[in-house]
Design an enzyme around this catalytic site. Structure first.
Site, mmCIF file in Angstrom:
data_model
loop_
_atom_site.group_PDB
_atom_site.id
_atom_site.type_symbol
_atom_site.label_atom_id
_atom_site.label_comp_id
_atom_site.label_asym_id
_atom_site.label_seq_id
_atom_site.Cartn_x
_atom_site.Cartn_y
_atom_site.Cartn_z
ATOM 1 N N ASP A 94 48.644 33.484 26.213
ATOM 2 C CA ASP A 94 49.441 32.264 26.262
ATOM 3 C C ASP A 94 50.465 32.338 25.129
ATOM 4 O O ASP A 94 50.211 32.945 24.092
ATOM 5 C CB ASP A 94 48.527 31.052 26.106
ATOM 6 C CG ASP A 94 49.234 29.748 26.431
ATOM 7 O OD1 ASP A 94 50.417 29.787 26.796
ATOM 8 O OD2 ASP A 94 48.587 28.697 26.320
ATOM 9 N N ASP A 267 43.063 29.206 34.591
ATOM 10 C CA ASP A 267 42.279 29.425 33.376
ATOM 11 C C ASP A 267 41.868 28.082 32.809
ATOM 12 O O ASP A 267 42.505 27.063 33.088
ATOM 13 C CB ASP A 267 43.102 30.169 32.321
ATOM 14 C CG ASP A 267 44.069 29.234 31.611
ATOM 15 O OD1 ASP A 267 43.752 28.803 30.482
ATOM 16 O OD2 ASP A 267 45.126 28.887 32.183
ATOM 17 N N CYS A 305 21.850 30.094 42.320
ATOM 18 C CA CYS A 305 22.659 30.958 41.450
ATOM 19 C C CYS A 305 21.836 32.163 41.036
ATOM 20 O O CYS A 305 20.649 32.040 40.704
ATOM 21 C CB CYS A 305 23.111 30.174 40.216
ATOM 22 S SG CYS A 305 24.070 31.150 39.033
ATOM 23 N N CYS A 307 22.795 34.282 38.461
ATOM 24 C CA CYS A 307 23.202 34.751 37.139
ATOM 25 C C CYS A 307 21.964 35.034 36.285
ATOM 26 O O CYS A 307 20.858 34.572 36.608
ATOM 27 C CB CYS A 307 24.100 33.721 36.452
ATOM 28 S SG CYS A 307 23.227 32.330 35.699
ATOM 29 N N CYS A 310 19.901 31.819 35.291
ATOM 30 C CA CYS A 310 19.104 31.219 36.363
ATOM 31 C C CYS A 310 17.980 32.137 36.812
ATOM 32 O O CYS A 310 16.927 31.660 37.272
ATOM 33 C CB CYS A 310 20.003 30.857 37.540
ATOM 34 S SG CYS A 310 21.194 29.543 37.158
ATOM 35 N N HIS A 336 26.051 31.140 32.288
ATOM 36 C CA HIS A 336 25.889 30.560 33.622
ATOM 37 C C HIS A 336 27.170 29.900 34.121
ATOM 38 O O HIS A 336 27.596 30.126 35.261
ATOM 39 C CB HIS A 336 24.763 29.526 33.629
ATOM 40 C CG HIS A 336 24.815 28.645 34.839
ATOM 41 N ND1 HIS A 336 24.367 29.056 36.081
ATOM 42 C CD2 HIS A 336 25.328 27.385 35.009
ATOM 43 C CE1 HIS A 336 24.592 28.088 36.964
ATOM 44 N NE2 HIS A 336 25.166 27.071 36.341
#
Length: 371
Positions: A94, A267, A305, A307, A310, A336
């Site tokens: 940015d 983003d 989920c 991930c 989880c 997560h």
């Protein structure tokens, strides 16, 4: 030869959503894509190998913060931002414009640039279009953003118009200062919440032959219907053959709306910021892990989920970590939340390719928003 190019793979038949490939010097990116924010050369509570493992394709770092600390010279001596933070994927920086106007103290805006006091130590600093591009070239990101002014929601139209034209003049100075052919430069469409100014800004910005175009200055506290109005009004003015980026978007509903309108890149700091406050983004909506109801809940955080959080930990354990102030709690929830958004964007792409995006959006948000 452009450093970054966009390849359209499929346009949805029922809306503006599109699947593409963003070709960069550090690999191809499948779009639509969510970019985790590594403001100070780190995505908070995460390591770069973990980010790679959960599917991050491109990260965002910030010129303002790295300009102040540790300084672009240090990063350049380290071999650039990729080597400094051990990230071999694509990188976007940015310009620092939003942060100057949001975080800096006692700022003075002139045609030349912005003089401000550092939020770290109060020392006087100056950023102009030339300084911003010089810093971004030293950082070495694949995509640089032009230096712009983001006006707050509610700013009057006269000031917004003056700011919009100043942003265009600053864009020309950014283009003149750019020297590296291995870095792309994106322009930013401003104009507040005036359709007249948004059209002017979009037409003038896209008249410059840049590598991509972003929409700035929305999702800044305005009502949801105002966000949708300006988003849907502005996107059609952006070229189909270039990447389109909606800046600062991170909630599932806003991400779906952005992709439906034809945006390729988004983003936001949201997934890691709310994680540090004990909040999880799950398929059934937001979950406050400080809540006493989870004290003896030994089920996964999100049963749908896969991930690492989880897969390996229970709600009871995560609540314990959060309420005890343990650092690993913020880490596991950040992991997560990022996985949740990254995987959601992957599912959006699959739905676009199958011409079922609107059905997927309705199904996902019905459950997430509890409608």
């Amino acid at each position: 030869m452009r450093a970054v190019t966009y390849e359209l793979v499929h346009q949805s038949k029922d809306c503006g959503a599109r699947a593409g490939i963003l070709h960069t010097p550090h690999g191809d990116i499948l779009t639509p894509v969510f970019m985790p924010v590594g403001t100070q050369a780190t995505v908070k509570a995460m390591t770069t190998p973990e980010l790679k493992a959960i599917g991050a394709q491109i990260l965002l770092s910030n010129t303002y913060h790295l300009f102040l600390r540790p300084g672009e010279e240090v990063v350049q001596k380290a071999g650039g931002l990729h080597r400094f933070m051990n990230w071999d994927g694509a990188m976007l920086t940015d310009s620092g414009g939003y942060q100057v106007f949001s975080f800096a103290d006692r700022k003075a805006i002139t045609e030349e640039g912005v003089t401000f006091q550092s939020h770290l130590d109060g020392s006087a600093k100056f950023i102009s279009p030339e300084v911003s591009i010089g810093v971004q070239e030293a950082l070495g990101a694949d995509i640089m953003m032009a230096f712009d002014e983001c006006v707050p929601y509610g700013a009057d139209e006269a000031y917004t118009e003056d700011s919009m034209y100043r942003t265009l003049r600053w864009l020309d100075r950014c283009m003149a200062r750019k020297t590296r052919s291995d870095q792309a430069l994106f322009g930013i469409v401003q104009g507040g919440f005036s359709e007249r100014l948004r059209e002017l800004s979009a037409k003038e910005t896209t008249a410059r032959d840049l590598d991509g175009y972003a929409i700035g200055g929305i999702s800044v506290g305005e009502p949801h219907e105002e966000f949708l109005r300006i988003l849907r009004f502005t996107v059609p003015f952006l070229p189909e053959e270039k990447p389109r980026y909606n800046m600062g978007i991170g909630t599932p509903d806003y991400l779906f709306e952005s992709v439906e309108a034809g945006i390729d890149m988004c983003d936001c700091v949201l997934p890691t910021r709310v994680a540090r406050n004990g909040q999880a983004l799950v398929h059934d909506g937001k979950r406050n892990m400080r809540n006493a109801r989870y004290k003896e809940d030994f089920s996964p955080l999100d049963a749908d989920c896969s991930c690492p959080t989880c897969t390996n930990y229970t709600r009871a354990y995560l609540r314990h970590l959060v309420t005890a102030g343990e650092i690993v709690g913020a880490h596991l929830l950040s992991l997560h939340n990022l996985y949740f958004l990254l995987h959601m964007m992957q599912e959006m792409r699959e739905a676009i390719l199958c011409d079922s995006f609107l059905d997927f959006k309705a199904s996902f948000l019905r459950r997430y928003l509890g409608q």
